[in-house]
Design an enzyme around this catalytic site. Structure first.
Site, PDB file in Angstrom:
ATOM      1  N   SER A  51      -7.186   2.642  -3.045  1.00 25.01           N
ATOM      2  CA  SER A  51      -7.048   1.773  -2.060  1.00 25.01           C
ATOM      3  C   SER A  51      -8.289   1.558  -1.712  1.00 25.01           C
ATOM      4  O   SER A  51      -8.906   0.160  -1.790  1.00 25.01           O
ATOM      5  CB  SER A  51      -6.087   1.894  -0.728  1.00 25.01           C
ATOM      6  OG  SER A  51      -6.211   1.123  -0.197  1.00 25.01           O
ATOM      7  N   ASP A  61      -3.675  -4.260  -3.718  1.00 25.49           N
ATOM      8  CA  ASP A  61      -3.641  -3.183  -2.506  1.00 25.49           C
ATOM      9  C   ASP A  61      -3.046  -3.918  -1.230  1.00 25.49           C
ATOM     10  O   ASP A  61      -2.579  -3.217  -0.542  1.00 25.49           O
ATOM     11  CB  ASP A  61      -5.234  -3.148  -2.262  1.00 25.49           C
ATOM     12  CG  ASP A  61      -5.451  -2.056  -1.240  1.00 25.49           C
ATOM     13  OD1 ASP A  61      -4.782  -0.777  -1.218  1.00 25.49           O
ATOM     14  OD2 ASP A  61      -6.021  -2.526   0.001  1.00 25.49           O
ATOM     15  N   LYS A  82     -11.260  -1.817  -3.259  1.00 21.57           N
ATOM     16  CA  LYS A  82     -11.908  -2.933  -2.663  1.00 21.57           C
ATOM     17  C   LYS A  82     -13.383  -2.946  -2.823  1.00 21.57           C
ATOM     18  O   LYS A  82     -14.105  -3.828  -2.947  1.00 21.57           O
ATOM     19  CB  LYS A  82     -11.522  -2.868  -1.245  1.00 21.57           C
ATOM     20  CG  LYS A  82     -10.070  -3.303  -1.042  1.00 21.57           C
ATOM     21  CD  LYS A  82      -9.518  -3.181   0.373  1.00 21.57           C
ATOM     22  CE  LYS A  82      -9.344  -1.649   0.723  1.00 21.57           C
ATOM     23  NZ  LYS A  82      -8.385  -1.060   1.719  1.00 21.57           N
ATOM     24  N   HIS A  84     -18.888   2.116   3.412  1.00 19.06           N
ATOM     25  CA  HIS A  84     -17.304   1.882   3.993  1.00 19.06           C
ATOM     26  C   HIS A  84     -17.274   3.254   4.831  1.00 19.06           C
ATOM     27  O   HIS A  84     -17.217   4.490   4.291  1.00 19.06           O
ATOM     28  CB  HIS A  84     -16.617   1.964   2.762  1.00 19.06           C
ATOM     29  CG  HIS A  84     -15.110   1.754   3.183  1.00 19.06           C
ATOM     30  ND1 HIS A  84     -14.495   0.502   3.529  1.00 19.06           N
ATOM     31  CD2 HIS A  84     -14.209   2.640   3.142  1.00 19.06           C
ATOM     32  CE1 HIS A  84     -13.323   0.761   3.871  1.00 19.06           C
ATOM     33  NE2 HIS A  84     -12.841   2.086   3.807  1.00 19.06           N
ATOM     34  N   ARG A  97       3.271   0.793   1.735  1.00 15.61           N
ATOM     35  CA  ARG A  97       2.894   2.340   2.114  1.00 15.61           C
ATOM     36  C   ARG A  97       3.250   2.436   3.550  1.00 15.61           C
ATOM     37  O   ARG A  97       3.550   3.403   4.003  1.00 15.61           O
ATOM     38  CB  ARG A  97       1.810   2.656   1.676  1.00 15.61           C
ATOM     39  CG  ARG A  97       1.635   2.791   0.243  1.00 15.61           C
ATOM     40  CD  ARG A  97       0.099   2.916  -0.293  1.00 15.61           C
ATOM     41  NE  ARG A  97      -0.493   3.923   0.405  1.00 15.61           N
ATOM     42  CZ  ARG A  97      -2.020   3.912   0.748  1.00 15.61           C
ATOM     43  NH1 ARG A  97      -2.919   2.891   0.248  1.00 15.61           N
ATOM     44  NH2 ARG A  97      -2.745   5.035   1.236  1.00 15.61           N
TER      45      ARG A  97
HETATM   46  N1  URA Z   1      -8.098   2.491   4.219  1.00 12.84           N
HETATM   47  C1  URA Z   1      -7.838   1.731   3.141  1.00 12.84           C
HETATM   48  O1  URA Z   1      -8.500   0.876   2.844  1.00 12.84           O
HETATM   49  N2  URA Z   1      -6.643   2.270   2.303  1.00 12.84           N
HETATM   50  C2  URA Z   1      -6.010   3.246   2.627  1.00 12.84           C
HETATM   51  O2  URA Z   1      -5.023   3.552   2.028  1.00 12.84           O
HETATM   52  C3  URA Z   1      -6.321   4.041   3.882  1.00 12.84           C
HETATM   53  C4  URA Z   1      -7.370   3.669   4.761  1.00 12.84           C
END
Ligand code: URA
Length: 440
Positions: A188, A166, A192, A87, A173
């Site tokens: 966050s 999320d 995932k 990621h 947010r």
């Molecule tokens: N990418 C994400 O998945 N979450 C965040 O809070 C910031 C960047």
């Protein structure tokens, strides 16, 4: 926690006053929000209180666990190989998945990658892949796993059932100025990744003018927290903090980033982009136990590149997802923009600074990115920037080009690109590609 507004108010007050929220209460609070049993204003108040007061490590873990628990998890139990995921926290010309995935598959790893779309100045892997004629990103779980078992790689759109908390919290947010908090970003991202099910997780945390984190120290803190959350979730996790003070690759767009990836896999495009892809693959191989260490993993990745095994996996991957595999041999099947405009250095000197975020915005304004989720992107338009930090150029020397739909858009983008560059009369230093490695 039951979701009476009194209990929620107490929890918000505790965070507001700098106290630590009990993990079970925090979990109930997040799950209630995901079930639509808690109003936005209470979650927003909590997020702002936490943004200002900070979150403890225990709270961050509880937040992450609750977000994972809010939806489905991908069960990779029937896959036979070591499962890996990577990621990037998001950058410009940062399509490393297109090269790392095939190379990792060639080394016997199984990469299951659930991706998002580009928003703002950063590109999205799905958008890039969809510029290949026929390519599909909407795979069901069964199809996804079958493909990974067969060829070692699948990249699909994340479904709404994965980590719904999320999704809802991130949207909140975004409009309450609470995105830029390390604990919130880490929970966050990692929720995932944990829900995605892979046994090994590699994070590429970007630092610099085109990244979420402009300061390297902040990126290192985020990387460390992500690695801790991954380990707490029982996964082998590592992170690299890498440079985003200029676009990673030379091509910023969608079809052009597929082109850059194919040329890298053919061994025709050495440079920072390929260098980082090889390093990331080496780390993945080491994490998965397929190589003794990241250096050996990188040598194995170089061998997979030289032998053509990586390109072959790319072909298999494109074909498996309905795309035209001839793209690996014939880049002219990718969408082409009608107008090309050369961009020349305004004066002689050394390239001292690049506002990478602005370069991403120039590409997005051409149509390569979206300002809102529902916008359509134009796969063919792009910004190309050949010049790198520290390069010396002469006045009038070509330093890049714009691929656009019409002359006016090309002219505006060329001006925008030049405005994003700062020149110096003295030589400067190019930043390192990898600032720090955080091992789990
Ligand atoms: N990418 C994400 O998945 N979450 C965040 O809070 C910031 C960047």
């Amino acid at each position: 926690m039951t979701t009476t507004s009194l209990r929620a108010v107490d929890l918000i007050a505790r965070k507001r006053d700098g106290g630590e929220v009990d993990p079970a209460d925090l979990r109930a609070f997040v799950l209630a929000y995901a079930r639509d049993e808690l109003p936005d204003y209470q979650m927003a108040a909590f997020l702002m209180a936490g943004y200002l007061r900070g979150f403890t490590r225990r709270e961050t873990e509880a937040l992450t666990d609750a977000m994972v628990a809010s939806g489905d998890r991908l069960d990779l139990g029937r896959l036979t190989g070591p499962t890996v995921d990577k990621h990037s926290t998001g950058g410009v010309a940062d399509g490393t998945t297109l090269v790392v995935g095939p190379l990792a598959a060639a080394l016997g790893l199984q990469m299951v990658k659930l991706s998002g779309r580009g928003l703002g100045h950063t590109g999205g892997t799905l958008d890039k892949l969809e510029s290949i004629p026929g390519f599909r990103v909407g795979l069901g779980a069964g199809e996804l796993l079958d493909q990974v078992e067969r060829i070692g790689l699948a990249v699909a759109a994340q479904t709404a059932d994965l980590v719904p908390a999320d999704k809802a919290i991130y949207a909140l947010r975004d409009v309450t100025a609470t995105v830029g908090n390390t604990a919130l970003i880490a929970s966050s991202v990692m929720s995932k990744k944990l829900a995605g099910g892979a046994g090994c997780i590699l994070l590429d945390v970007k630092a610099g003018s085109g990244a979420f984190m402009h300061e390297t120290a902040d990126a290192v803190e985020l990387a460390r927290l992500c690695v801790e959350l991954g380990r707490a979730g029982g996964r082998r996790t590592a992170a690299l903090v890498t440079d985003m003070d200029q676009p990673l690759g030379e091509l910023v767009g969608n079809a052009v980033e597929v082109r850059e990836a194919v040329e890298a896999l053919r061994g025709e495009r050495p440079g920072r982009f390929l260098d980082l892809c090889l390093t990331l693959t080496g780390h993945l191989a080491a994490l998965a136990g397929a190589a003794a260490d990241p250096e050996q993993g990188r040598r194995d990745a170089e061998q997979a590149l030289r032998s053509g095994a990586g390109l072959e996996r790319f072909r298999d991957f494109v074909a498996a997802q309905g795309g035209d595999p001839r793209v690996a041999d014939d880049l002219s099947i990718l969408p082409q923009a009608p107008v090309t405009r050369e961009v020349e250095a305004p004066a002689g000197g050394w390239l001292e600074a690049v506002d990478a975020e602005e370069v991403g915005r120039v590409a997005a304004a051409l149509g390569a990115g979206r300002q809102r989720k529902e916008d359509r992107i134009d796969p063919a338009v792009a910004v190309e920037l050949d010049a790198k930090l520290g390069d010396r150029v002469e006045a009038g020397q070509p330093i890049g080009r714009i691929l656009a739909r019409d002359e006016a858009a090309a002219r505006a983008a060329a001006d925008g690109l030049l405005a994003a560059l700062r020149w110096s009369e003295r030589p400067g230093q190019a930043p390192p590609l990898v600032h720090e490695v955080v091992l789990g």
